[in-house]
Design a protein around this motif. Structure first.
Motif, PDB file in Angstrom:
ATOM      1  N   GLY A 196       9.090  -1.802 -11.152  1.00 48.31           N
ATOM      2  CA  GLY A 196       8.542  -3.112 -10.836  1.00 48.31           C
ATOM      3  C   GLY A 196       7.557  -3.065  -9.681  1.00 48.31           C
ATOM      4  O   GLY A 196       6.502  -3.713  -9.713  1.00 48.31           O
ATOM      5  N   LEU A 197       7.881  -2.302  -8.640  1.00 45.61           N
ATOM      6  CA  LEU A 197       6.976  -2.172  -7.496  1.00 45.61           C
ATOM      7  C   LEU A 197       5.669  -1.513  -7.907  1.00 45.61           C
ATOM      8  O   LEU A 197       4.585  -1.924  -7.474  1.00 45.61           O
ATOM      9  CB  LEU A 197       7.658  -1.358  -6.395  1.00 45.61           C
ATOM     10  CG  LEU A 197       8.840  -2.020  -5.683  1.00 45.61           C
ATOM     11  CD1 LEU A 197       9.525  -1.025  -4.761  1.00 45.61           C
ATOM     12  CD2 LEU A 197       8.385  -3.235  -4.896  1.00 45.61           C
ATOM     13  N   LEU A 198       5.751  -0.468  -8.711  1.00 51.22           N
ATOM     14  CA  LEU A 198       4.544   0.219  -9.159  1.00 51.22           C
ATOM     15  C   LEU A 198       3.662  -0.706  -9.992  1.00 51.22           C
ATOM     16  O   LEU A 198       2.435  -0.731  -9.831  1.00 51.22           O
ATOM     17  CB  LEU A 198       4.920   1.466  -9.966  1.00 51.22           C
ATOM     18  CG  LEU A 198       5.509   2.638  -9.179  1.00 51.22           C
ATOM     19  CD1 LEU A 198       6.003   3.727 -10.120  1.00 51.22           C
ATOM     20  CD2 LEU A 198       4.486   3.215  -8.217  1.00 51.22           C
ATOM     21  N   LYS A 199       4.272  -1.483 -10.885  1.00 49.09           N
ATOM     22  CA  LYS A 199       3.506  -2.372 -11.755  1.00 49.09           C
ATOM     23  C   LYS A 199       2.769  -3.438 -10.954  1.00 49.09           C
ATOM     24  O   LYS A 199       1.670  -3.861 -11.335  1.00 49.09           O
ATOM     25  CB  LYS A 199       4.449  -3.028 -12.763  1.00 49.09           C
ATOM     26  CG  LYS A 199       3.738  -3.859 -13.814  1.00 49.09           C
ATOM     27  CD  LYS A 199       4.713  -4.407 -14.828  1.00 49.09           C
ATOM     28  CE  LYS A 199       4.007  -5.241 -15.894  1.00 49.09           C
ATOM     29  NZ  LYS A 199       4.966  -5.780 -16.899  1.00 49.09           N
ATOM     30  N   ALA A 209       0.820  -1.208   0.000  1.00 50.57           N
ATOM     31  CA  ALA A 209       0.000   0.000   0.000  1.00 50.57           C
ATOM     32  C   ALA A 209       0.853   1.256   0.000  1.00 50.57           C
ATOM     33  O   ALA A 209       0.357   2.343  -0.302  1.00 50.57           O
ATOM     34  CB  ALA A 209      -0.931   0.008   1.214  1.00 50.57           C
ATOM     35  N   THR A 210       2.143   1.129   0.332  1.00 55.45           N
ATOM     36  CA  THR A 210       3.031   2.286   0.429  1.00 55.45           C
ATOM     37  C   THR A 210       4.355   1.984  -0.259  1.00 55.45           C
ATOM     38  O   THR A 210       4.973   0.951  -0.001  1.00 55.45           O
ATOM     39  CB  THR A 210       3.298   2.651   1.900  1.00 55.45           C
ATOM     40  OG1 THR A 210       2.062   2.958   2.545  1.00 55.45           O
ATOM     41  CG2 THR A 210       4.223   3.857   1.994  1.00 55.45           C
ATOM     42  N   ILE A 211       4.786   2.889  -1.106  1.00 52.14           N
ATOM     43  CA  ILE A 211       6.120   2.852  -1.692  1.00 52.14           C
ATOM     44  C   ILE A 211       6.812   4.149  -1.300  1.00 52.14           C
ATOM     45  O   ILE A 211       6.363   5.235  -1.660  1.00 52.14           O
ATOM     46  CB  ILE A 211       6.076   2.706  -3.223  1.00 52.14           C
ATOM     47  CG1 ILE A 211       5.456   1.364  -3.618  1.00 52.14           C
ATOM     48  CG2 ILE A 211       7.470   2.825  -3.815  1.00 52.14           C
ATOM     49  CD1 ILE A 211       5.322   1.166  -5.115  1.00 52.14           C
ATOM     50  N   ARG A 262      15.695   2.842 -10.233  1.00 54.67           N
ATOM     51  CA  ARG A 262      14.605   3.148 -11.165  1.00 54.67           C
ATOM     52  C   ARG A 262      13.874   1.879 -11.605  1.00 54.67           C
ATOM     53  O   ARG A 262      12.636   1.837 -11.633  1.00 54.67           O
ATOM     54  CB  ARG A 262      15.163   3.894 -12.379  1.00 54.67           C
ATOM     55  CG  ARG A 262      15.644   5.310 -12.068  1.00 54.67           C
ATOM     56  CD  ARG A 262      16.098   6.014 -13.335  1.00 54.67           C
ATOM     57  NE  ARG A 262      15.025   6.077 -14.297  1.00 54.67           N
ATOM     58  CZ  ARG A 262      15.209   5.993 -15.616  1.00 54.67           C
ATOM     59  NH1 ARG A 262      16.420   5.807 -16.100  1.00 54.67           N
ATOM     60  NH2 ARG A 262      14.182   6.079 -16.428  1.00 54.67           N
ATOM     61  N   GLU A 263      14.604   0.852 -11.936  1.00 53.10           N
ATOM     62  CA  GLU A 263      13.975  -0.400 -12.357  1.00 53.10           C
ATOM     63  C   GLU A 263      13.197  -1.034 -11.210  1.00 53.10           C
ATOM     64  O   GLU A 263      12.102  -1.571 -11.402  1.00 53.10           O
ATOM     65  CB  GLU A 263      15.034  -1.367 -12.876  1.00 53.10           C
ATOM     66  CG  GLU A 263      14.448  -2.662 -13.439  1.00 53.10           C
ATOM     67  CD  GLU A 263      15.509  -3.569 -14.032  1.00 53.10           C
ATOM     68  OE1 GLU A 263      15.158  -4.686 -14.437  1.00 53.10           O
ATOM     69  OE2 GLU A 263      16.692  -3.155 -14.068  1.00 53.10           O
ATOM     70  N   LEU A 264      13.759  -0.966  -9.998  1.00 59.13           N
ATOM     71  CA  LEU A 264      13.058  -1.476  -8.823  1.00 59.13           C
ATOM     72  C   LEU A 264      11.743  -0.734  -8.617  1.00 59.13           C
ATOM     73  O   LEU A 264      10.700  -1.343  -8.347  1.00 59.13           O
ATOM     74  CB  LEU A 264      13.951  -1.338  -7.595  1.00 59.13           C
ATOM     75  CG  LEU A 264      13.315  -1.649  -6.236  1.00 59.13           C
ATOM     76  CD1 LEU A 264      12.823  -3.087  -6.188  1.00 59.13           C
ATOM     77  CD2 LEU A 264      14.302  -1.383  -5.111  1.00 59.13           C
ATOM     78  N   LEU A 265      11.774   0.592  -8.748  1.00 59.56           N
ATOM     79  CA  LEU A 265      10.563   1.385  -8.574  1.00 59.56           C
ATOM     80  C   LEU A 265       9.509   1.020  -9.606  1.00 59.56           C
ATOM     81  O   LEU A 265       8.320   0.851  -9.267  1.00 59.56           O
ATOM     82  CB  LEU A 265      10.908   2.875  -8.680  1.00 59.56           C
ATOM     83  CG  LEU A 265       9.726   3.842  -8.641  1.00 59.56           C
ATOM     84  CD1 LEU A 265       9.005   3.754  -7.309  1.00 59.56           C
ATOM     85  CD2 LEU A 265      10.183   5.278  -8.900  1.00 59.56           C
ATOM     86  N   VAL A 276      15.168  -0.250   3.762  1.00 63.88           N
ATOM     87  CA  VAL A 276      15.031  -1.694   3.592  1.00 63.88           C
ATOM     88  C   VAL A 276      14.625  -2.021   2.152  1.00 63.88           C
ATOM     89  O   VAL A 276      15.198  -2.905   1.506  1.00 63.88           O
ATOM     90  CB  VAL A 276      14.001  -2.265   4.583  1.00 63.88           C
ATOM     91  CG1 VAL A 276      13.783  -3.748   4.340  1.00 63.88           C
ATOM     92  CG2 VAL A 276      14.467  -2.024   6.019  1.00 63.88           C
ATOM     93  N   LEU A 277      13.651  -1.288   1.663  1.00 63.78           N
ATOM     94  CA  LEU A 277      13.165  -1.521   0.309  1.00 63.78           C
ATOM     95  C   LEU A 277      14.110  -0.941  -0.740  1.00 63.78           C
ATOM     96  O   LEU A 277      14.344  -1.540  -1.794  1.00 63.78           O
ATOM     97  CB  LEU A 277      11.772  -0.913   0.154  1.00 63.78           C
ATOM     98  CG  LEU A 277      10.955  -1.342  -1.064  1.00 63.78           C
ATOM     99  CD1 LEU A 277      10.788  -2.844  -1.102  1.00 63.78           C
ATOM    100  CD2 LEU A 277       9.592  -0.655  -1.041  1.00 63.78           C
ATOM    101  N   PHE A 278      14.666   0.249  -0.448  1.00 63.64           N
ATOM    102  CA  PHE A 278      15.613   0.899  -1.351  1.00 63.64           C
ATOM    103  C   PHE A 278      16.940   1.059  -0.594  1.00 63.64           C
ATOM    104  O   PHE A 278      17.133   2.057   0.106  1.00 63.64           O
ATOM    105  CB  PHE A 278      15.098   2.269  -1.790  1.00 63.64           C
ATOM    106  CG  PHE A 278      13.879   2.211  -2.654  1.00 63.64           C
ATOM    107  CD1 PHE A 278      13.982   2.230  -4.037  1.00 63.64           C
ATOM    108  CD2 PHE A 278      12.609   2.128  -2.094  1.00 63.64           C
ATOM    109  CE1 PHE A 278      12.856   2.174  -4.839  1.00 63.64           C
ATOM    110  CE2 PHE A 278      11.477   2.074  -2.887  1.00 63.64           C
ATOM    111  CZ  PHE A 278      11.597   2.092  -4.263  1.00 63.64           C
TER     112      PHE A 278
END
Length: 643
Positions: A280-283, A220-222, A275-278, A228-230
């Protein structure tokens, strides 16, 4: 037979509200809690008293019948900004709320085990939990340990202890394969126990799992500030200037160096690993994402990284695109077209590529916005300000720092139409000469005004006459007029008379005010909690004594660099004799005050500074801990620490 829990209570052990890790303070320094020397931040406020008032007593027993309930989560300050409830201890800095708490289970005692006068209940505390919340985040304190009673967040966790946990029986342990129906049941149960990355990997199990994951969404949150995530960037050829304080922003550099990095990185965005990680998370979060925080992502290329996703974010309510150099009107148009009707919180500080036309289209579409931050967008004029006031009638929080082209026209329209506004910042709007609703001529014209916090720091055009407008803000509790250099004792005398309900008053750098202002505050502001009079160089120990003796509710007092207080001591090198520190004269007043925080740093007239050991020893006897040189805190167990 296990003992039956009759009811639960929440007990908050410690709570602090202050600058987040990696953020700049008023003096320009960076908060880095990973370093022991920076573990204490003097701009952090102990807010335990405020939270205790919010929680109150929700348990009552009468004639042996319990009136409490079993809860597994407590929602606090519902629908209100933290700045409004706690005051703003560090204006202009992104803040977090840090809370330590326990749940207390009340278990009925057997009659033979009760003592005389006993309530009949045995209290079993849970382990200590620690939670942090962003400035505008909903505060929900959850119980994070296992418990035999199932949790139901939808019903506010109030339930019957005898309710069976029926979901366990839905899984047939005799079969080793998962059918489609069982996958739809098991995945939602497993998901809360998995990290975001683990949820994303569930898509690799099979096509059916992939469909379920995409339909539910993985988060629900990026937040690009989540280490941890980035993970924090290390030195590489493409982004070697990134500092430790943030995974993305060069926090330790000057403003000019920061701008140079923005220019140099504009054409190298494709090299950044996040950028690629972001993308993928959004998709994988189209159906679940409610909060997207991208602030300070210097390498972000909006047309590639976020434009394709914006039309699919069906639940997004909070968006932060602050200080992203390539944000332009094109991004704003997409936000307006696809998520404008749902968006409630929007931060876009320092988006220099957005014009007045972009803001006008934005506010026409995002008419449900409750929080808007357009600070440091120097290019904006009254065209944007007037449009905000005309369209955002649901606005509750507005930040407009250093929008120096904005005039009274914008502010008047905002105050006239934004009736729900509770927090407003016009920091550095140098063309303002007045702030507040129009002057009231008859009692029938007096309309309710919800404004609680008003920040006018650096509005150098304000004079003593601005009190006429401010006096209509009958609900105002926090006022900042720091660096409004034209204000004198007359302003303080008038504002204390017209707004006696003030809890927080910040008036740094008002070098024209004298002890007369302190006397007025002590007499008229009977509920004042915090006062910042730093750099007010005409204040003396006599006026300070009157303040402490008269204002018994004062808990936080900041007097940084008030040189006339002269709290030093020791031998005088020029002319002989001894220096009698002004601090010694404060001791008697401190004995009768409720002051818990006192900042006397750099309150001396001579160099080098000489410590007054007699005064310091007396402060220790009164229970004050010297957290930094001449910065005193009385309650060391709850004292404004961010762990």
């Amino acid at each position: 037979m296990p003992q039956q829990v009759i009811f639960t209570r929440l007990k908050v052990i410690a709570a602090s509200y202050g600058p987040a890790d990696g953020r700049r303070l008023l003096d320009g320094s960076i908060v880095d809690h990973s370093k022991p020397s920076d573990s204490y931040v003097p701009y952090t406020r102990d807010v335990l008293p405020f939270l205790n008032d919010e929680i109150g007593e929700d348990i009552g027993c009468e004639d042996g019948l319990c009136q409490g309930v079993i809860k597994y989560s407590y929602s606090l300050i519902e629908g209100r900004s933290m700045n409004v409830v706690f005051g703003d201890p560090c204006p202009g800095s992104t803040k977090v709320l840090s809370i330590k708490y326990v749940f207390q289970d009340y278990i009925r005692q057997k009659k033979e085990n009760r003592c005389k006068g006993d309530s009949g209940y045995h209290i079993i505390p849970s382990r200590t939990f620690h939670s942090t919340f962003a400035e505008h985040e909903h505060i929900l304190l959850r119980r994070q340990d296992p418990h035999p009673i199932p949790v139901d967040d939808e019903s506010n966790n109030q339930m019957n202890p005898t309710t069976p946990q029926s979901t366990i029986s839905l899984v047939d342990s005799t079969q080793s394969t998962l059918s489609a129906l069982k996958s739809e049941i098991t995945l939602p149960i497993i998901f809360p126990f998995l990290s975001v990355r683990q949820r994303a990997r569930c898509q690799l199990v099979c096509l059916h799992w992939r469909e379920i994951v995409l339909s539910k969404g993985i988060t629900a949150t990026i937040d690009v500030n989540d280490h941890v995530l980035f993970p924090l960037c290390q030195d590489t050829s493409s982004y070697k200037n990134t500092a430790i304080g943030s995974p993305l922003k060069p926090q330790s550099l000057s403003r000019s160096s920061y701008n140079n990095i923005i220019v140099s990185n504009t054409h190298t965005t494709s090299n950044h690993p996040h950028r690629e990680l972001l993308r993928g998370l959004l998709k994988s979060s189209h159906s679940s994402l409610t909060s997207l925080v991208l602030n300070d992502f210097l390498h972000l290329d909006p047309p590639v990284d976020i434009h394709p996703t914006l039309p699919h974010l069906c639940k997004l309510k909070r968006l932060d695109i602050s200080r992203i150099p390539l944000i332009t009107d094109d991004t704003i148009h997409l936000i307006s077209a696809h998520i404008g009707e749902r968006l409630e919180v929007l931060y876009m500080k320092d988006c220099r590529g957005v014009s007045d036309d972009g803001i006008v289209q934005l506010v026409r579409s995002c008419n449900r916005l409750k929080v808007l931050d357009i600070s440091h967008m120097h290019q904006l004029t009254d065209k944007s300000g007037v449009a905000i006031g005309q369209n955002l009638t649901e606005l509750e929080t507005f930040h407009g720092r250093d929008n120096y082209k904005v005039t009274n026209n914008s502010v008047d329209v905002i105050f006239q139409n934004c009736k729900k506004l509770v927090q407003a910042t016009f920091w550095g709007c140098i063309k303002l000469t007045h702030v507040g609703p129009g002057a009231v001529t008859t009692p029938t014209e007096l309309l309710p005004n919800n404004l609680v916090l008003l920040n006018l720091w650096g509005c150098i055009g304000l004079t003593d006459d601005c009190v006429a407008r401010l006096s209509t803000l009958t609900n105002l509790r926090s006022l900042c007029v720091s660096e409004c250099h034209k204000l004198t004792d007359k302003f303080v005398l008038d504002i204390t008379q017209t707004l006696p309900q003030l809890l927080h008053l910040q008036m740094r750098y008002l070098k024209r005010i004298t002890d007369e202002s302190l006397n007025a505050i002590s007499v008229r502001l009977s509920e004042l909690f915090s006062l910042d009079a730093s750099f007010c160089t005409k204040l003396t120990v006599v006026g300070l004594n009157e303040l402490l003796m008269g204002c018994r509710t004062l808990s936080e007092l900041r007097l940084y660099s008030c040189t006339q207080l002269n709290v030093e001591g020791g031998q005088v090198t020029d002319g002989g004799g001894n220096r009698t520190g002004g601090g010694r004269q404060l001791v008697q007043a401190l004995r009768h005050s409720s002051l818990a925080f006192l900042d006397l740093r750099r309150c001396q007239q001579h160099q080098p500074f000489s410590r007054d050991e007699q005064f310091l020893n007396t402060m220790k006897e009164l229970g004050y801990n010297e957290a930094m040189a001449y910065l005193f805190i009385k309650k060391t167990d709850q004292a404004l620490l961010v762990k």
